[in-house]
Write a protein that holds these residues in place. Sequence first.
Motif, PDB file in Angstrom:
ATOM      1  N   THR A 285      15.226  -7.481   3.531  1.00  0.00           N
ATOM      2  CA  THR A 285      14.280  -6.442   3.929  1.00  0.00           C
ATOM      3  C   THR A 285      14.223  -5.279   2.942  1.00  0.00           C
ATOM      4  OG1 THR A 285      15.951  -5.400   5.347  1.00  0.00           O
ATOM      5  CG2 THR A 285      14.513  -7.039   6.353  1.00  0.00           C
ATOM      6  N   VAL A 286      15.358  -4.883   2.408  1.00  0.00           N
ATOM      7  CA  VAL A 286      15.332  -3.811   1.406  1.00  0.00           C
ATOM      8  C   VAL A 286      14.615  -4.293   0.156  1.00  0.00           C
ATOM      9  CG1 VAL A 286      16.751  -2.323  -0.069  1.00  0.00           C
ATOM     10  CG2 VAL A 286      17.389  -2.663   2.328  1.00  0.00           C
ATOM     11  N   GLY A 287      14.765  -5.590  -0.136  1.00  0.00           N
ATOM     12  CA  GLY A 287      14.033  -6.150  -1.264  1.00  0.00           C
ATOM     13  C   GLY A 287      12.536  -6.073  -1.081  1.00  0.00           C
ATOM     14  N   TYR A 288      12.077  -6.178   0.181  1.00  0.00           N
ATOM     15  CA  TYR A 288      10.656  -6.019   0.481  1.00  0.00           C
ATOM     16  C   TYR A 288      10.227  -4.552   0.468  1.00  0.00           C
ATOM     17  CZ  TYR A 288       9.708 -10.848   2.022  1.00  0.00           C
ATOM     18  OH  TYR A 288       9.493 -12.207   2.075  1.00  0.00           O
ATOM     19  N   GLY A 289      11.191  -3.644   0.470  1.00  0.00           N
ATOM     20  CA  GLY A 289      10.855  -2.222   0.502  1.00  0.00           C
ATOM     21  C   GLY A 289      10.852  -1.626   1.898  1.00  0.00           C
ATOM     22  N   PHE A 290      11.474  -2.311   2.865  1.00  0.00           N
ATOM     23  CA  PHE A 290      11.502  -1.821   4.239  1.00  0.00           C
ATOM     24  C   PHE A 290      12.685  -0.874   4.459  1.00  0.00           C
ATOM     25  CE2 PHE A 290       9.730  -6.224   5.730  1.00  0.00           C
ATOM     26  CZ  PHE A 290       8.581  -6.012   4.983  1.00  0.00           C
ATOM     27  N   ALA A 291      12.562  -0.009   5.461  1.00  0.00           N
ATOM     28  CA  ALA A 291      13.682   0.786   5.963  1.00  0.00           C
ATOM     29  C   ALA A 291      14.243   0.026   7.156  1.00  0.00           C
ATOM     30  CB  ALA A 291      13.223   2.181   6.372  1.00  0.00           C
ATOM     31  N   SER A 292      15.455  -0.501   7.040  1.00  0.00           N
ATOM     32  CA  SER A 292      15.982  -1.422   8.041  1.00  0.00           C
ATOM     33  C   SER A 292      17.255  -0.906   8.691  1.00  0.00           C
ATOM     34  CB  SER A 292      16.262  -2.786   7.406  1.00  0.00           C
ATOM     35  OG  SER A 292      15.063  -3.408   6.983  1.00  0.00           O
ATOM     36  N   ILE A 293      17.413  -1.260   9.983  1.00  0.00           N
ATOM     37  CA  ILE A 293      18.602  -0.903  10.737  1.00  0.00           C
ATOM     38  C   ILE A 293      18.971  -2.046  11.673  1.00  0.00           C
ATOM     39  CG2 ILE A 293      18.328   1.605  10.686  1.00  0.00           C
ATOM     40  CD1 ILE A 293      16.960   1.486  13.386  1.00  0.00           C
ATOM     41  N   LEU A 294      20.244  -2.063  12.091  1.00  0.00           N
ATOM     42  CA  LEU A 294      20.713  -2.939  13.156  1.00  0.00           C
ATOM     43  C   LEU A 294      20.908  -2.085  14.397  1.00  0.00           C
ATOM     44  CD1 LEU A 294      21.871  -5.744  14.059  1.00  0.00           C
ATOM     45  CD2 LEU A 294      24.127  -4.854  13.400  1.00  0.00           C
ATOM     46  N   LYS A 295      20.375  -2.538  15.536  1.00  0.00           N
ATOM     47  CA  LYS A 295      20.463  -1.778  16.783  1.00  0.00           C
ATOM     48  C   LYS A 295      20.831  -2.708  17.942  1.00  0.00           C
ATOM     49  CE  LYS A 295      18.879   1.866  17.727  1.00  0.00           C
ATOM     50  NZ  LYS A 295      19.459   3.225  17.927  1.00  0.00           N
ATOM     51  N   ASP A 296      21.328  -2.094  19.040  1.00  0.00           N
ATOM     52  CA  ASP A 296      21.406  -2.785  20.320  1.00  0.00           C
ATOM     53  C   ASP A 296      20.014  -2.798  20.938  1.00  0.00           C
ATOM     54  OD1 ASP A 296      24.154  -3.314  20.315  1.00  0.00           O
ATOM     55  OD2 ASP A 296      24.627  -1.336  21.131  1.00  0.00           O
TER      56      ASP A 296
ATOM     57  N   ALA B  28       0.824  -1.213   0.000  1.00  0.00           N
ATOM     58  CA  ALA B  28       0.000   0.000   0.000  1.00  0.00           C
ATOM     59  C   ALA B  28       0.856   1.261   0.000  1.00  0.00           C
ATOM     60  CB  ALA B  28      -0.915  -0.003   1.229  1.00  0.00           C
ATOM     61  N   HIS B  29       2.159   1.091  -0.245  1.00  0.00           N
ATOM     62  CA  HIS B  29       3.107   2.215  -0.281  1.00  0.00           C
ATOM     63  C   HIS B  29       3.168   2.956   1.049  1.00  0.00           C
ATOM     64  CE1 HIS B  29       3.426   1.492  -4.573  1.00  0.00           C
ATOM     65  NE2 HIS B  29       2.110   1.594  -4.668  1.00  0.00           N
ATOM     66  N   LYS B  30       3.086   2.176   2.139  1.00  0.00           N
ATOM     67  CA  LYS B  30       3.223   2.728   3.484  1.00  0.00           C
ATOM     68  C   LYS B  30       4.554   2.256   4.064  1.00  0.00           C
ATOM     69  CE  LYS B  30      -1.755   2.862   4.450  1.00  0.00           C
ATOM     70  NZ  LYS B  30      -2.847   2.447   5.390  1.00  0.00           N
ATOM     71  N   PRO B  31       5.254   3.114   4.817  1.00  0.00           N
ATOM     72  CA  PRO B  31       6.572   2.735   5.331  1.00  0.00           C
ATOM     73  C   PRO B  31       6.514   1.568   6.311  1.00  0.00           C
ATOM     74  CG  PRO B  31       6.215   5.112   5.513  1.00  0.00           C
ATOM     75  CD  PRO B  31       4.896   4.503   5.166  1.00  0.00           C
ATOM     76  N   VAL B  32       7.533   0.729   6.234  1.00  0.00           N
ATOM     77  CA  VAL B  32       7.774  -0.305   7.241  1.00  0.00           C
ATOM     78  C   VAL B  32       9.161  -0.032   7.818  1.00  0.00           C
ATOM     79  CG1 VAL B  32       8.087  -2.756   7.718  1.00  0.00           C
ATOM     80  CG2 VAL B  32       6.332  -2.018   6.083  1.00  0.00           C
ATOM     81  N   PHE B  33       9.194   0.382   9.072  1.00  0.00           N
ATOM     82  CA  PHE B  33      10.443   0.676   9.764  1.00  0.00           C
ATOM     83  C   PHE B  33      10.829  -0.569  10.559  1.00  0.00           C
ATOM     84  CE2 PHE B  33       8.274   4.852   9.403  1.00  0.00           C
ATOM     85  CZ  PHE B  33       9.160   5.426   8.503  1.00  0.00           C
ATOM     86  N   HIS B  34      11.920  -1.191  10.141  1.00  0.00           N
ATOM     87  CA  HIS B  34      12.279  -2.513  10.638  1.00  0.00           C
ATOM     88  C   HIS B  34      13.633  -2.480  11.337  1.00  0.00           C
ATOM     89  CE1 HIS B  34      14.858  -6.068   9.600  1.00  0.00           C
ATOM     90  NE2 HIS B  34      13.961  -6.644  10.363  1.00  0.00           N
ATOM     91  N   VAL B  35      13.760  -3.274  12.422  1.00  0.00           N
ATOM     92  CA  VAL B  35      15.018  -3.372  13.157  1.00  0.00           C
ATOM     93  C   VAL B  35      15.330  -4.830  13.446  1.00  0.00           C
ATOM     94  CG1 VAL B  35      13.870  -3.116  15.408  1.00  0.00           C
ATOM     95  CG2 VAL B  35      16.298  -2.562  15.203  1.00  0.00           C
ATOM     96  N   GLU B  36      16.610  -5.155  13.336  1.00  0.00           N
ATOM     97  CA  GLU B  36      17.135  -6.428  13.823  1.00  0.00           C
ATOM     98  C   GLU B  36      18.140  -6.119  14.918  1.00  0.00           C
ATOM     99  OE1 GLU B  36      16.448  -9.698  12.869  1.00  0.00           O
ATOM    100  OE2 GLU B  36      14.863  -8.967  11.536  1.00  0.00           O
ATOM    101  N   TYR B  37      18.242  -7.017  15.906  1.00  0.00           N
ATOM    102  CA  TYR B  37      19.178  -6.827  17.009  1.00  0.00           C
ATOM    103  C   TYR B  37      20.384  -7.764  16.913  1.00  0.00           C
ATOM    104  CZ  TYR B  37      15.163  -4.353  18.937  1.00  0.00           C
ATOM    105  OH  TYR B  37      14.106  -3.497  19.120  1.00  0.00           O
ATOM    106  N   THR B  38      20.316  -8.707  16.025  1.00  0.00           N
ATOM    107  CA  THR B  38      21.438  -9.624  15.801  1.00  0.00           C
ATOM    108  C   THR B  38      21.579  -9.834  14.304  1.00  0.00           C
ATOM    109  OG1 THR B  38      19.988 -11.574  15.952  1.00  0.00           O
ATOM    110  CG2 THR B  38      21.066 -10.832  17.992  1.00  0.00           C
ATOM    111  N   GLY B  39      22.691 -10.432  13.911  1.00  0.00           N
ATOM    112  CA  GLY B  39      22.891 -10.749  12.511  1.00  0.00           C
ATOM    113  C   GLY B  39      23.752  -9.731  11.782  1.00  0.00           C
ATOM    114  N   ASP B  40      24.082 -10.065  10.565  1.00  0.00           N
ATOM    115  CA  ASP B  40      24.940  -9.239   9.723  1.00  0.00           C
ATOM    116  C   ASP B  40      24.059  -8.426   8.774  1.00  0.00           C
ATOM    117  OD1 ASP B  40      26.728  -8.112   7.983  1.00  0.00           O
ATOM    118  OD2 ASP B  40      27.724  -9.989   7.438  1.00  0.00           O
ATOM    119  N   PRO B  41      24.141  -7.095   8.843  1.00  0.00           N
ATOM    120  CA  PRO B  41      23.305  -6.282   7.942  1.00  0.00           C
ATOM    121  C   PRO B  41      23.505  -6.609   6.463  1.00  0.00           C
ATOM    122  CG  PRO B  41      24.275  -4.902   9.635  1.00  0.00           C
ATOM    123  CD  PRO B  41      24.914  -6.255   9.767  1.00  0.00           C
TER     124      PRO B  41
END
Length: 289
Positions: free
Chosen positions: A265-276, A245-258
């Motif tokens: 996730t970028v392939g899905y169109g998400f805005a993704s980050i790695l965080k503590d 629906a062209h709405k943002p998905v703000f996504h975070v992972e806490y483990t793993g290699d970006p």
Amino acid sequence: MRMRPAWPAPRGRSVRVLPRGLHRGAAALVTVLLLAPLAGCHTPIVPPGAPTRWPADRVHQWQWQWQLTGPVDVTVDADVFLLDPVGTTSAETAGLRDRNRRLVCQVRVGTYASTDPDASRFPADVLGAAVPGRPGSQWLDVRRWATLEPVLADRFRLCRGKGFGAVAVDDADGYQQLTGFPLDFDDQLVFNRRAAALARRLDLSPGLVDDVPQVAALAPDFDFAVNQECVRRRECGKLLPFADAHKPVFHVEYTGDPTAFCVTTVGYGFASILKDRKLDAWRTPCPLP
């Protein structure tokens, strides 16, 4: 706002009344002096604007930051900041707004915490089981909308007063937890839709935190999604009702290699980050497509 009454003249003293023309002139002079900027004063805090807009043509271009602990780092190179409305100061939000950042406040709508400034407003009969891993927190009976609405409304107003244009409603999945109440899927749907509608009435753009099983039903009611660890949990595909629906998905992972999870996730169109997990200022963002 109630105006303070004029002080009465001291007894035994006469009051000198100015001629009408002088009275008007004096009033005008006082107004000018009050409104005129004083030398050395700081720039006034930027007032809250309209609800945050999420243009469809930018859905794949957002960079975001999620910070709930420590002083807010306003220099982070991100378009969207998800912050705690109580701990974040008006000066910090003003600094971000001066940089044209979009501000989202995180509000826990389905739980109570004994440390919340408004904790005394929750009657005992809406407090349920303890929230695991969060001492002093309890689940709320979300069926009690008439009781909860005034408290949530004031929490949302706090966001608006500090300059936020959007709100991410958290702990909105009690029906999946051991809350101490017989909540079901439909109870949660009704509550979450009411929370979204309340946000809109108060000029905030509503976003949904997690609650992945209800995304398909709730995507029309919310403007964006915030998700934790959909890659690790293998459920990113369930967030596509927002992305489609062209709405943002703000996504975070806490483990793993970006370099690995960003491909998904970028392939899905998400805005993704790695965080503590402590959600301080540190972050590693995925590159834009």
